[in-house]
Scaffold this active site. Structure first.
Site, short mmCIF file in Angstrom:
data_model
loop_
_atom_site.label_atom_id
_atom_site.label_comp_id
_atom_site.label_asym_id
_atom_site.label_seq_id
_atom_site.Cartn_x
_atom_site.Cartn_y
_atom_site.Cartn_z
N HIS A 186 0.82 -1.21 0.00
CA HIS A 186 0.00 0.00 0.00
C HIS A 186 0.86 1.26 0.00
O HIS A 186 2.05 1.24 0.34
CB HIS A 186 -0.93 0.00 1.21
CG HIS A 186 -0.20 0.04 2.52
ND1 HIS A 186 0.30 1.21 3.06
CD2 HIS A 186 0.14 -0.95 3.39
CE1 HIS A 186 0.91 0.95 4.20
NE2 HIS A 186 0.83 -0.35 4.43
N GLU A 225 -2.26 -7.01 7.37
CA GLU A 225 -0.92 -6.87 7.93
C GLU A 225 -0.74 -7.77 9.15
O GLU A 225 -1.71 -8.19 9.78
CB GLU A 225 -0.68 -5.40 8.30
CG GLU A 225 0.67 -5.09 8.93
CD GLU A 225 1.87 -5.43 8.04
OE1 GLU A 225 2.04 -6.63 7.71
OE2 GLU A 225 2.65 -4.51 7.71
#
Length: 257
Positions: free
Chosen positions: A11, A89
């Site tokens: 990201h 994550e």
């Protein structure tokens, strides 16, 4: 047999990234202004790549990045993304929201390296790897299903000149291209699993220190995967790493004005 391209993208930057604070899963920050520019840049860089499927972590920094990539793509604008919690994550437990130096200090106090240390309430590296292995099972089944119930491959992907150059022409024979938008620690674990456990072949002259280095925001990593169909399900026949952590698209953003 079925061959497909697997591209990972981390990201774009968030304010927590800029401030060197841990986000993990509990802190769901949007992209910063720089992060949006990075997302636009990587989207334009990959504008001529025709993705067959897009999987994205369900945390907003990854979703925003994937949206920017697809918005700038000439083939995939408006394509539906698959929101996948398995791509989230690594969880950092009590360290989430705290400075990365705090994690190092916690690891030192426990007599462990920062990479191997798991904060209270966090995920171990093996737990993250298990999530990635579960994602691969889902992905491999879908890729074989896409290639047809007869086991015959769909036609090879048509490539732009830029995309073929990026892959050193190793796209040949691939019938699909999968984009995965995820997170830095997760992608690092994924690459280690592909290289160390699945014995992925490496680019000539590649150094593991570079392959396993932290992925920059919107860094690109790419693999070629070949699957075989068996009665018990898809089996990995071959895997090849083309590159990791590529950031050519960020050069203009880094130039002083």
């Amino acid at each position: 047999m079925s061959t497909f391209i697997l591209t990972f993208i981390r990201h774009g930057e968030t304010q927590y990234n800029r401030d060197k604070l841990l986000q993990g899963q509990g802190v769901d920050m949007p992209l910063s202004e720089t992060g949006v520019q990075q997302g636009e840049a990587v989207g334009k860089y990959l504008r001529d790549v025709k993705f067959s499927k897009v999987f994205v972590s369900n945390l907003q920094r990854a979703v925003q990045t994937a949206e920017l990539i697809l918005k700038n793509n000439t083939h995939c604008s408006g394509m539906e993304m698959v929101s996948e919690p398995l791509l989230r994550e690594r969880g950092f437990g009590v360290a989430e929201g705290r400075h990365k130096e705090d994690l190092k200090n916690m690891a030192n106090a426990a007599g462990q390296s920062c990479r191997d240390y798991t904060p209270p309430g966090g995920e171990t590296l093996d737990q993250v790897k298990l999530r990635f292995k579960n994602f691969l099972q889902v992905l491999f089944k879908e890729m074989l299903d896409m290639s047809g119930s007869s086991g015959q491959e769909t036609p090879s992907l048509a490539l732009s000149a830029e995309d073929a150059a990026m892959a050193s022409c190793d796209f040949q024979g691939a019938s699909a291209h999968v984009l995965v938008v995820s997170h830095g620690a997760y992608i690092r674990v994924a690459i280690r699993h592909l290289v160390e456990d699945l014995k992925c072949s490496l680019p000539a002259g590649a150094k593991t220190s570079q392959l396993f280095s932290p992925c920059p925001n919107t860094g690109i990593s790419r693999f070629v995967i070949t699957l075989s169909r068996t009665e018990s399900g898809p089996v990995l026949s071959a895997a090849r790493c083309l590159f990791t952590n590529r950031k050519d698209h960020l050069e203009k953003l880094q130039e002083p004005e």
